[in-house]
Design a protein around this motif. Sequence first.
Motif, mmCIF file in Angstrom:
data_model
loop_
_atom_site.group_PDB
_atom_site.id
_atom_site.type_symbol
_atom_site.label_atom_id
_atom_site.label_comp_id
_atom_site.label_asym_id
_atom_site.label_seq_id
_atom_site.Cartn_x
_atom_site.Cartn_y
_atom_site.Cartn_z
ATOM 1 N N ARG A 211 -3.060 3.640 1.871
ATOM 2 C CA ARG A 211 -1.761 3.309 2.468
ATOM 3 C C ARG A 211 -2.037 3.056 3.996
ATOM 4 N NH1 ARG A 211 3.490 6.498 1.581
ATOM 5 N NH2 ARG A 211 2.377 7.879 3.341
ATOM 6 N N THR A 212 -2.478 4.280 4.345
ATOM 7 C CA THR A 212 -3.025 4.429 6.043
ATOM 8 C C THR A 212 -3.861 3.235 6.228
ATOM 9 O OG1 THR A 212 -2.705 6.563 5.771
ATOM 10 C CG2 THR A 212 -3.794 5.839 7.745
ATOM 11 N N ARG A 214 -4.408 0.258 4.862
ATOM 12 C CA ARG A 214 -3.740 -0.901 4.552
ATOM 13 C C ARG A 214 -2.929 -1.182 5.871
ATOM 14 N NH1 ARG A 214 -0.687 -1.774 -0.404
ATOM 15 N NH2 ARG A 214 -0.749 -3.909 0.317
ATOM 16 N N ALA A 215 -2.286 -0.134 6.224
ATOM 17 C CA ALA A 215 -1.267 -0.134 7.438
ATOM 18 C C ALA A 215 -2.049 -0.273 8.726
ATOM 19 C CB ALA A 215 -0.580 1.031 7.559
ATOM 20 N N LYS A 216 -3.423 -0.095 8.748
ATOM 21 C CA LYS A 216 -4.380 -0.427 9.965
ATOM 22 C C LYS A 216 -4.886 -1.901 10.027
ATOM 23 C CE LYS A 216 -7.429 3.208 9.252
ATOM 24 N NZ LYS A 216 -8.265 4.216 9.766
ATOM 25 N N GLY A 217 -4.380 -2.567 9.052
ATOM 26 C CA GLY A 217 -4.733 -3.946 9.008
ATOM 27 C C GLY A 217 -6.087 -4.363 8.598
ATOM 28 N N MET B 55 5.969 -3.512 6.589
ATOM 29 C CA MET B 55 4.563 -3.508 6.926
ATOM 30 C C MET B 55 3.853 -4.151 5.744
ATOM 31 S SD MET B 55 3.732 -1.705 9.486
ATOM 32 C CE MET B 55 2.234 -0.990 9.446
ATOM 33 N N LEU B 57 3.789 -2.900 2.863
ATOM 34 C CA LEU B 57 3.081 -1.740 1.845
ATOM 35 C C LEU B 57 3.923 -1.421 0.637
ATOM 36 C CD1 LEU B 57 2.085 0.382 4.852
ATOM 37 C CD2 LEU B 57 0.703 -1.037 3.483
ATOM 38 N N ASN B 84 -2.512 -8.728 8.626
ATOM 39 C CA ASN B 84 -3.407 -7.995 9.090
ATOM 40 C C ASN B 84 -3.858 -7.909 10.361
ATOM 41 O OD1 ASN B 84 -3.652 -5.910 6.728
ATOM 42 N ND2 ASN B 84 -5.556 -7.546 5.914
ATOM 43 N N ARG B 87 -0.516 -5.676 11.833
ATOM 44 C CA ARG B 87 -0.648 -4.448 11.321
ATOM 45 C C ARG B 87 -1.937 -3.628 11.823
ATOM 46 N NH1 ARG B 87 0.133 -4.490 4.864
ATOM 47 N NH2 ARG B 87 -1.947 -5.200 4.901
ATOM 48 N N GLY B 88 -1.588 -2.365 12.464
ATOM 49 C CA GLY B 88 -2.467 -1.398 13.026
ATOM 50 C C GLY B 88 -2.831 -1.978 14.564
ATOM 51 N N PHE B 95 2.444 8.141 9.164
ATOM 52 C CA PHE B 95 3.170 8.481 7.749
ATOM 53 C C PHE B 95 3.498 10.057 7.919
ATOM 54 C CE2 PHE B 95 0.522 4.800 7.115
ATOM 55 C CZ PHE B 95 1.504 4.048 6.358
ATOM 56 N N SER B 101 -3.173 11.560 4.515
ATOM 57 C CA SER B 101 -2.880 10.205 4.860
ATOM 58 C C SER B 101 -4.207 10.078 5.668
ATOM 59 C CB SER B 101 -1.704 10.030 5.968
ATOM 60 O OG SER B 101 -0.631 10.006 5.442
ATOM 61 N N VAL B 115 -10.511 0.729 13.532
ATOM 62 C CA VAL B 115 -9.439 -0.153 13.932
ATOM 63 C C VAL B 115 -9.732 -0.811 15.437
ATOM 64 C CG1 VAL B 115 -6.880 -0.002 14.948
ATOM 65 C CG2 VAL B 115 -7.717 1.461 13.257
ATOM 66 N N HIS B 119 -9.641 -4.993 15.407
ATOM 67 C CA HIS B 119 -8.541 -5.631 16.272
ATOM 68 C C HIS B 119 -8.769 -5.922 17.806
ATOM 69 C CE1 HIS B 119 -5.624 -5.370 12.988
ATOM 70 N NE2 HIS B 119 -5.755 -3.866 12.954
#
Lengths: 315, 326
Positions: A211-212, A214-217, B55, B57, B84, B87-88, B95, B101, B115, B119
């Motif tokens: 989940r983390t 995916r949340a990071k894109g 999100m 999710l 995407n 996100r992030g 979380f 996590s 990341v 990005h």
Amino acid sequence: MWSYFIRRIVIGIPTLWAIITVCFFLMRLTPGGPFDSEAPVPPEILTNLRASYHLDDPLWQQYFSYLGNLLHGDFGPSFKYRDFTVTELIAQGFPVSLQNGAAALVLAVVIGVFLGIVAALAQNTRRDYAVSAIAMTGIVIPNFIMGHLLILIFGLWLKDSIFQLPAGGWEDGAFANRILPVVCLALPYVAYIARIARGSMIEALHANYIRTARAKGLPFRTVVLRHALTSAMMPVVTFLGPATAFILTGSMVVETIFQIPGIGRYFVQGALNRDYTLVMGVTILSAALVIFMNIVVDMIYSVLDPHVRYDEAAS
Amino acid sequence: MQSVLDIKNLTVRFATADGEVAAVSDVSLSVGKGECLGIVGESGSGKSQTFMAAMGLLARNGRATGEVMFGYMNLLTAKEQTLNTVRGNKLAMIFQDPMTSLTPHMKVGRQLTEVLVRHCGLNAAAARTAAIEMLGRVRIPEAARRFDMYPHELSGGLRQRVMIAMALLCGPELIIADEPTTALDVTVQAQILALIRSTREEFNTSIILITHDLGVVAGLADRVAVMYAGRIVEIGDVDQIFNAPRHPYTKGLLACTPRLDDPATATLATIPGQPPNLQHLPRGCAYHPRCPYVMDRCRVESPKLLPTGAGQNACFLDDLDVRAAS
């Protein structure tokens, strides 16, 4: 880590010795002997044979002289193939089984893991069910049926087409002759690995860290391959340890069906003929492989899961 | 105030073996630039699922309808690929459980740099420098050494700091923090809250703080939304919610908070009854079976969230007040 590795190998030696001992005495306890056959051998010849193989010595003496020879790398003469020593038989057959087994193993891991991931990502859809069906088929159909089926399809039905493959024989390891036996050897493993990989992949995909990720894109492919696959491989590796040992020492069934000069057939023939030294030879070989592969598996764990550390500092 | 996130009529349904369950019903709210919005509610009130939907999710069996605008992007209808890109990046999430996590088999550093590479288009070396700098900014001692560690080698508090650093990497406009302190020791909680407060000031980031801990909200949030059974029952300025709560549920929640100056023999206040089963919501107002002020009307009609005073409230008592006043 290397000191741990060496320590494990050293600990493996008494294990191997225990196996040798149990196997040695079990063989001798089995009724019958290497020179019993349907046409009885004249008594004088039998006496001579027994004497020349030291079978009349006390059992403990035979045991210690066998162990002594083993330490010199001598597995003794074969009782059945009288012109060969066991070492020679293994040296002839093992490379063949090893090559086929290694090829089958690579095939099984690549296809099995791929199918497992495909099924896990499409959980409870038709694609998933299709993979499960293939896997179940691979597990359910025994290889003596699968082997003949493959021969029927590629040797007979597709004869004179470009898909024609030799129905058997070795031809000194010609590529075409290897395909069917390798496929036949790999299929059940493909099935097992696909099922294991599917289950562990589904579990991994539900983890919080996915989940983390995916949340990071991150693109989904990166999430699966970088974040999920490593943990998902743990159960596959566990399965692969002993499986590798078995697949590398050849399959009696597959080697018989496709007439391959590997060592798989020696397991059964040796036992049926009470060929004491040959049975001991192949048993020691596969036991050593199983022990070794289990150590390798533990090594791979430490790569896949950083919790597992064999450093002196951690212990 | 210019808003960063606008949620309009968001409903989240889950298909289960026993039929559809609406975890979030018709939620609308917005978060302004630099604002901290607290979302308070019991477990199962839909506070997390509201933002999981935002999100992208949600679990496989979840479906979200309505509109969640982040800038010009409707997060609900955007393709995964488009999603995407934010996100992030400009929209980050922290979380609840820092222990699970982070990806266990990857070094902390790699989880941060991926990341930046993704990005911000940094190369590996630049990403490393930036990530170590960010670890330092969230007050992780010996950041460069920690960068090369695996998550299990860090304490829970440090891991949550890593999560916060991860969220801050690309200078997000909005951080959604889902119970960021629930899994931590009390002293570590205080440190993490202080960190969230200071990053908000330092980066001028909007924050959505999801929690069931009223104390956390009181210390950080500008505005508070109280959720019950998938709906917002009251939303308003933090002072108003704490000093002059209007909805009976908000009043009940506040009454449940133990106070240090209570006599030691005082019984803890509770709200009688159970949180409702989302599959069998009571008719009318979902809170009516537990509400001390329940009226006949509450049993048949569902109150709407209407402006009252400085905030919004979903309770028929407001109507009575209005009539009494006039």
